[in-house]
Design a protein around this motif. Structure first.
Motif, PDB file in Angstrom:
ATOM      1  N   TRP A 114     -22.187  40.648  35.723  1.00 50.91           N
ATOM      2  CA  TRP A 114     -20.728  39.883  36.085  1.00 50.91           C
ATOM      3  C   TRP A 114     -21.530  38.371  36.319  1.00 50.91           C
ATOM      4  O   TRP A 114     -22.700  38.134  36.352  1.00 50.91           O
ATOM      5  CB  TRP A 114     -20.277  40.694  37.360  1.00 50.91           C
ATOM      6  CG  TRP A 114     -21.509  41.045  38.545  1.00 50.91           C
ATOM      7  CD1 TRP A 114     -21.734  42.010  38.472  1.00 50.91           C
ATOM      8  CD2 TRP A 114     -21.651  40.119  39.560  1.00 50.91           C
ATOM      9  NE1 TRP A 114     -22.634  42.217  39.830  1.00 50.91           N
ATOM     10  CE2 TRP A 114     -22.551  41.122  40.057  1.00 50.91           C
ATOM     11  CE3 TRP A 114     -21.898  38.732  39.803  1.00 50.91           C
ATOM     12  CZ2 TRP A 114     -23.388  40.660  41.446  1.00 50.91           C
ATOM     13  CZ3 TRP A 114     -22.505  38.262  40.801  1.00 50.91           C
ATOM     14  CH2 TRP A 114     -23.321  39.164  41.534  1.00 50.91           C
ATOM     15  N   TYR A 170     -13.995  32.630  40.879  1.00 50.34           N
ATOM     16  CA  TYR A 170     -13.786  33.237  39.329  1.00 50.34           C
ATOM     17  C   TYR A 170     -14.725  34.495  39.392  1.00 50.34           C
ATOM     18  O   TYR A 170     -15.911  34.317  39.693  1.00 50.34           O
ATOM     19  CB  TYR A 170     -13.929  32.509  38.282  1.00 50.34           C
ATOM     20  CG  TYR A 170     -12.849  31.370  38.194  1.00 50.34           C
ATOM     21  CD1 TYR A 170     -11.733  32.001  37.348  1.00 50.34           C
ATOM     22  CD2 TYR A 170     -12.483  30.627  39.198  1.00 50.34           C
ATOM     23  CE1 TYR A 170     -10.816  30.941  37.277  1.00 50.34           C
ATOM     24  CE2 TYR A 170     -11.367  29.752  39.144  1.00 50.34           C
ATOM     25  CZ  TYR A 170     -10.237  29.773  38.227  1.00 50.34           C
ATOM     26  OH  TYR A 170      -9.247  29.086  37.985  1.00 50.34           O
ATOM     27  N   ASP A 225      -7.459  40.016  34.336  1.00 53.99           N
ATOM     28  CA  ASP A 225      -7.166  40.268  32.747  1.00 53.99           C
ATOM     29  C   ASP A 225      -8.246  41.076  32.281  1.00 53.99           C
ATOM     30  O   ASP A 225      -9.496  40.986  32.404  1.00 53.99           O
ATOM     31  CB  ASP A 225      -7.228  38.861  32.256  1.00 53.99           C
ATOM     32  CG  ASP A 225      -6.971  38.832  30.700  1.00 53.99           C
ATOM     33  OD1 ASP A 225      -6.099  39.571  30.250  1.00 53.99           O
ATOM     34  OD2 ASP A 225      -7.762  38.376  29.941  1.00 53.99           O
ATOM     35  N   TYR A 232     -18.502  42.162  32.380  1.00 51.84           N
ATOM     36  CA  TYR A 232     -18.787  42.248  30.966  1.00 51.84           C
ATOM     37  C   TYR A 232     -19.578  43.633  30.793  1.00 51.84           C
ATOM     38  O   TYR A 232     -20.469  43.945  31.432  1.00 51.84           O
ATOM     39  CB  TYR A 232     -19.426  41.052  30.373  1.00 51.84           C
ATOM     40  CG  TYR A 232     -20.348  40.350  31.000  1.00 51.84           C
ATOM     41  CD1 TYR A 232     -21.865  40.869  30.843  1.00 51.84           C
ATOM     42  CD2 TYR A 232     -20.210  39.396  31.891  1.00 51.84           C
ATOM     43  CE1 TYR A 232     -22.965  40.291  31.344  1.00 51.84           C
ATOM     44  CE2 TYR A 232     -21.206  38.820  32.638  1.00 51.84           C
ATOM     45  CZ  TYR A 232     -22.580  39.196  32.170  1.00 51.84           C
ATOM     46  OH  TYR A 232     -23.771  38.770  32.870  1.00 51.84           O
ATOM     47  N   VAL A 272     -14.710  41.829  28.136  1.00 54.57           N
ATOM     48  CA  VAL A 272     -14.849  40.991  29.229  1.00 54.57           C
ATOM     49  C   VAL A 272     -13.484  41.070  30.109  1.00 54.57           C
ATOM     50  O   VAL A 272     -12.505  41.038  29.704  1.00 54.57           O
ATOM     51  CB  VAL A 272     -15.009  39.773  28.773  1.00 54.57           C
ATOM     52  CG1 VAL A 272     -15.045  38.532  29.939  1.00 54.57           C
ATOM     53  CG2 VAL A 272     -16.187  39.403  28.001  1.00 54.57           C
ATOM     54  N   CYS A 273     -13.666  41.383  31.283  1.00 55.85           N
ATOM     55  CA  CYS A 273     -12.647  41.440  32.280  1.00 55.85           C
ATOM     56  C   CYS A 273     -12.790  40.145  33.053  1.00 55.85           C
ATOM     57  O   CYS A 273     -13.690  39.619  33.829  1.00 55.85           O
ATOM     58  CB  CYS A 273     -12.644  42.297  33.211  1.00 55.85           C
ATOM     59  SG  CYS A 273     -11.457  42.535  34.607  1.00 55.85           S
ATOM     60  N   LYS A 274     -11.653  39.324  33.270  1.00 55.82           N
ATOM     61  CA  LYS A 274     -11.579  37.913  34.015  1.00 55.82           C
ATOM     62  C   LYS A 274     -10.687  38.263  35.230  1.00 55.82           C
ATOM     63  O   LYS A 274      -9.378  38.419  35.100  1.00 55.82           O
ATOM     64  CB  LYS A 274     -11.063  37.019  33.184  1.00 55.82           C
ATOM     65  CG  LYS A 274     -12.142  36.641  31.838  1.00 55.82           C
ATOM     66  CD  LYS A 274     -11.486  35.803  31.026  1.00 55.82           C
ATOM     67  CE  LYS A 274     -12.464  35.410  29.949  1.00 55.82           C
ATOM     68  NZ  LYS A 274     -12.285  34.218  29.156  1.00 55.82           N
ATOM     69  N   GLN A 275     -11.340  38.184  36.602  1.00 56.83           N
ATOM     70  CA  GLN A 275     -10.482  38.173  37.498  1.00 56.83           C
ATOM     71  C   GLN A 275     -10.730  36.557  38.319  1.00 56.83           C
ATOM     72  O   GLN A 275     -11.486  36.028  38.385  1.00 56.83           O
ATOM     73  CB  GLN A 275     -11.175  39.308  38.598  1.00 56.83           C
ATOM     74  CG  GLN A 275     -11.003  40.557  37.861  1.00 56.83           C
ATOM     75  CD  GLN A 275     -11.775  41.679  38.734  1.00 56.83           C
ATOM     76  OE1 GLN A 275     -12.355  41.233  39.934  1.00 56.83           O
ATOM     77  NE2 GLN A 275     -11.315  42.836  38.354  1.00 56.83           N
ATOM     78  N   GLU A 319     -16.153  37.238  36.067  1.00 53.38           N
ATOM     79  CA  GLU A 319     -16.261  37.779  34.772  1.00 53.38           C
ATOM     80  C   GLU A 319     -17.044  39.086  34.737  1.00 53.38           C
ATOM     81  O   GLU A 319     -18.332  39.024  35.298  1.00 53.38           O
ATOM     82  CB  GLU A 319     -16.756  36.960  33.855  1.00 53.38           C
ATOM     83  CG  GLU A 319     -15.830  35.861  33.397  1.00 53.38           C
ATOM     84  CD  GLU A 319     -16.088  34.896  32.175  1.00 53.38           C
ATOM     85  OE1 GLU A 319     -15.301  34.293  31.797  1.00 53.38           O
ATOM     86  OE2 GLU A 319     -17.316  35.186  31.781  1.00 53.38           O
TER      87      GLU A 319
END
Length: 138
Positions: A109, A119, A17, A123, A128-131, A121
Motif C-alpha cells: 500500500w 490518498y 474504488d 495493491y 489496485v484499490c484507490k481510497q 492505494e
C-alpha cells in the motif's frame, strides 16, 4: 526519518474504488467482500516516538498496524485475509509505502497527502484499490 506529520490525524473515507477487486485478489470470500464494500471506513494515523500506528476502523472490523520506518517486521493481516507476511514501510518521495512479501505477489500500500486529502492505494497481484479520505476536524 520522520513521517510527514500531515498524515497524522483522523480521516473519513470519501471514495473507495475497486475495493472488491482488491479483496478478490486476496481470496477474501464473497460474503465478506459484499459486506466490506458497503462499510464506511475511518483511518487514524499516529506517531508515538519512532513508532507509527495506522488504524483502519469500521463497524465490521478494525485493522491496526504499528511499525518503525525502514525496519522489516512480521505482519499478520488478521481480520483481512489472515495471512503472515514480511512487511517494510519506507518513504518513497512524498508517499509512505509498505511492501508486503508473502504468498501473494506485488502486495502492499501507499499513503500520501494531496490537496488536503489522504490518498491510499492498496495493491495485490495486479488489482489496485484507490481510497480517498478527508480530515476529521476534532
Amino acid at each position: 526519518m520522520m513521517i510527514d506529520n500531515r498524515l497524522c490525524g483522523s480521516w473519513d473515507m470519501i471514495s473507495n474504488d475497486n475495493f472488491e477487486g482488491f479483496m478478490t485478489a486476496l481470496d477474501i470470500g464473497f460474503a465478506v467482500r459484499k459486506i466490506a464494500v458497503l462499510l464506511h471506513q475511518k483511518k487514524v494515523i499516529e506517531q508515538v516516538g519512532d513508532i507509527y500506528i495506522v488504524k483502519t476502523l469500521s463497524i465490521f472490523r478494525n485493522y491496526i498496524i504499528s511499525f518503525k520506518l525502514d525496519q522489516e517486521f512480521e505482519e499478520y493481516t488478521r481480520g483481512m485475509d489472515d495471512r503472515h507476511c514480511k512487511s517494510v514501510v519506507t518513504w518513497q518521495g512524498n508517499k509512505l509505502v509498505c511492501t508486503q512479501e508473502g504468498e501473494k505477489k506485488n502486495r502492499g500500500w501507499a499513503h500520501w497527502i494531496e490537496d488536503d486529502k489522504l490518498y491510499l492505494e492498496l495493491y495485490c497481484e495486479g488489482e489496485v484499490c484507490k481510497q480517498v479520505f478527508k480530515r476529521i476536524n476534532s
